[in-house]
Scaffold this motif. Structure first.
Motif, short mmCIF file in Angstrom:
data_model
loop_
_atom_site.label_atom_id
_atom_site.label_comp_id
_atom_site.label_asym_id
_atom_site.label_seq_id
_atom_site.Cartn_x
_atom_site.Cartn_y
_atom_site.Cartn_z
N CYS A 66 -27.29 -15.10 -23.32
CA CYS A 66 -27.47 -15.91 -22.11
C CYS A 66 -27.17 -17.37 -22.43
O CYS A 66 -27.55 -17.89 -23.48
CB CYS A 66 -28.89 -15.76 -21.58
N ARG A 122 -34.52 -12.82 -11.34
CA ARG A 122 -33.87 -13.55 -12.43
C ARG A 122 -33.88 -15.04 -12.11
O ARG A 122 -33.62 -15.44 -10.98
CB ARG A 122 -32.43 -13.08 -12.63
N LYS A 179 -30.27 -19.39 -23.17
CA LYS A 179 -31.18 -18.90 -24.21
C LYS A 179 -31.84 -20.07 -24.94
O LYS A 179 -31.19 -21.06 -25.30
CB LYS A 179 -30.42 -18.04 -25.22
N MET A 181 -37.93 -13.87 -19.64
CA MET A 181 -38.60 -15.15 -19.83
C MET A 181 -39.90 -14.92 -20.61
O MET A 181 -40.66 -13.99 -20.33
CB MET A 181 -38.91 -15.80 -18.48
N CYS A 187 -36.18 -18.69 -22.04
CA CYS A 187 -35.29 -17.55 -21.96
C CYS A 187 -35.00 -17.04 -23.37
O CYS A 187 -34.56 -17.80 -24.23
CB CYS A 187 -33.98 -17.93 -21.27
#
Length: 206
Positions: free
Chosen positions: A23, A175, A26, A1, A18
């Motif tokens: 991901c 996370r 993202k 992050m 992110c």
């Protein structure tokens, strides 16, 4: 992050983004308050089990006693080296008195000078080998404060102290999931934290 600011109509608003490749989240943003408040709730839930204070204090005292015994053995060995160096210096001084060759005298003086430097180093090592008496009490006080309320130390500590709290509490970084929850992949129990602290003390770590 990654932390970032988003410009609104009247002011800027803090967010986290992110930036992890691959991901699903993202480049999606999360309000700072939402993420940090969720993290705070996790830290606030860290509470010691009943009787853990007494166990922790006993572990720290045992680890300290082991470290102190090792330090005393090391001090005794250094004192023997110090005595041996003093004996060598005395023998060389006697030889200087009896020597008639300037080159021999010079060689003896060079050797004596080297031994004198070694003697100073040994004296300094002997002086700092055994930990000060007050360090055990200071260590126990700080450790018990962490055990009693990790959140207080995290909230009021500097950057280094906050990083220490995180390393003691979590085996891997937290996370933030797309569901809005903070995942705890590897939570470190407080009893495990005390085992880690006692091992560090036995090994002479700070």
């Amino acid at each position: 992050m990654t932390a970032a600011w988003s410009k609104g109509r009247y002011r800027h608003y803090p967010y986290y983004l992110c930036m992890t490749r691959g991901c699903e989240a993202k480049s999606k943003s999360v309000p700072r308050a939402k993420l940090e408040d969720g993290f705070a709730e996790i830290i606030k839930t860290l509470q010691p089990a009943e009787g853990l204070f007494d166990l922790a204090k006993a572990m720290l005292c045992d680890a300290w006693d082991m470290r102190l015994a090792a330090a005393k053995n090391e001090k005794s060995a250094l004192q023997k080296q110090f005595t041996d160096v003093e004996r060598q210096i005395g023998n060389l001084l006697d030889r200087v008195v009896d020597a008639s060759s300037p080159s021999v005298v010079s060689a003896y003086e060079t050797r004596i000078e080297k031994l004198e430097r070694e003697k100073i180093v040994l004296a300094e090592r002997v002086a700092r080998t055994v930990p000060p008496k007050g360090r055990l009490e200071d260590c126990i006080e700080l450790a018990l404060r962490f055990l009693a309320n990790p959140w207080y130390i995290y909230e009021n500590g500097d950057y280094v102290m906050r990083q220490t709290v995180l390393r003691l509490a979590f085996q891997t970084p937290l996370r933030y999931a797309k569901t809005g929850c903070i995942e705890l992949p590897n939570f470190r129990s407080l009893s495990g934290t005390w085992q880690k602290l006692s091992v560090k003390m036995r090994n002479g770590a700070g």
